[in-house]
Design a protein around this motif. Structure first.
Motif, PDB file in Angstrom:
ATOM      1  N   LEU A   1      83.023  65.146  36.264  1.00  0.00           N
ATOM      2  CA  LEU A   1      82.469  66.475  36.526  1.00  0.00           C
ATOM      3  C   LEU A   1      82.879  67.443  35.418  1.00  0.00           C
ATOM      4  O   LEU A   1      82.040  68.171  34.879  1.00  0.00           O
ATOM      5  N   ILE A   2      84.157  67.442  35.070  1.00  0.00           N
ATOM      6  CA  ILE A   2      84.657  68.338  34.021  1.00  0.00           C
ATOM      7  C   ILE A   2      83.989  68.016  32.683  1.00  0.00           C
ATOM      8  O   ILE A   2      83.545  68.921  31.969  1.00  0.00           O
TER       9      ILE A   2
ATOM     10  N   LEU B   1      80.459  69.294  32.767  1.00  0.00           N
ATOM     11  CA  LEU B   1      80.386  70.754  32.636  1.00  0.00           C
ATOM     12  C   LEU B   1      80.670  71.198  31.203  1.00  0.00           C
ATOM     13  O   LEU B   1      80.004  72.096  30.686  1.00  0.00           O
TER      14      LEU B   1
ATOM     15  N   ILE C   1      77.586  70.553  29.197  1.00  0.00           N
ATOM     16  CA  ILE C   1      76.544  71.550  29.472  1.00  0.00           C
ATOM     17  C   ILE C   1      76.850  72.851  28.739  1.00  0.00           C
ATOM     18  O   ILE C   1      75.957  73.464  28.138  1.00  0.00           O
ATOM     19  N   VAL C   2      78.119  73.286  28.761  1.00  0.00           N
ATOM     20  CA  VAL C   2      78.501  74.521  28.082  1.00  0.00           C
ATOM     21  C   VAL C   2      78.308  74.381  26.576  1.00  0.00           C
ATOM     22  O   VAL C   2      77.776  75.286  25.922  1.00  0.00           O
TER      23      VAL C   2
END
Length: 170
Positions: free
Chosen positions: A25-26, A29, A32-33
């Motif tokens: 998940l990290i 994310l 995505i950033v």
């Protein structure tokens, strides 16, 4: 030797799964950033692929991501269980470790064989995992294949200390 039972092993698996889910998940994310904040401008080839909407491209990306995830999960289990810890984080949290028939840590090859043997249990509708509840030494199918045991860490440490003391006293 105190062998780790089905429920303790299941709880360790759940802990490891939650850890891996959180890590993925990290990473997702962060990715995505980076994509959102970066100066990512698709090349002409990438533009045509993105606008193409081809199910082939989606399928290849999905297969690639799945293989990458499997590889990361395999490395997590194989590296942790073949390390001096002898266990994944979930197993360590519950005080259990994986050893070979001589109570030694696993080689990376044996830990890998143990991990990939789990696929057989998945194929046969998880019966191989359930075997740990019924075998004398609490071994699942992948343990039988790789000749490994999941044991209580404190008891193993006690046995190894006793063996070392007997060896030193000779």
């Amino acid at each position: 030797m105190l062998y780790a039972g089905f429920w303790k092993r299941t709880l360790a698996y759940i802990i490891d799964s939650l850890i891996l889910w959180f890590v993925f998940l990290i990473i997702g994310l962060i990715w995505i950033v980076i994509r959102a904040l970066g100066d990512w401008v698709p090349s002409p080839a990438e533009s045509s692929l993105v606008s193409d909407g081809s199910p082939y491209i989606f399928t290849m990306k999905t297969i690639g991501q799945t293989l990458l995830n499997w590889g990361a999960i395999w490395l997590y289990y194989a590296l942790m269980e073949s390390s001096k810890c002898k266990a994944t984080v979930g197993k360590l949290a519950l005080g259990i470790v994986v050893v070979d028939e001589f109570n030694h840590k696993l080689s990376f090859g044996r830990a890998s064989a143990r991990y990939w043997s789990k696929l057989i249990s998945v194929i046969i509708l998880f019966v191989g995992f359930i075997m740990a509840a019924f075998t004398a030494r609490k071994q699942a199918l992948h343990d039988l294949i790789a000749r490994t045991y999941v044991v209580d860490k404190r008891e193993l440490d006690y046995i190894l200390r006793e063996q070392a003391q007997r060896g030193a006293g000779m």
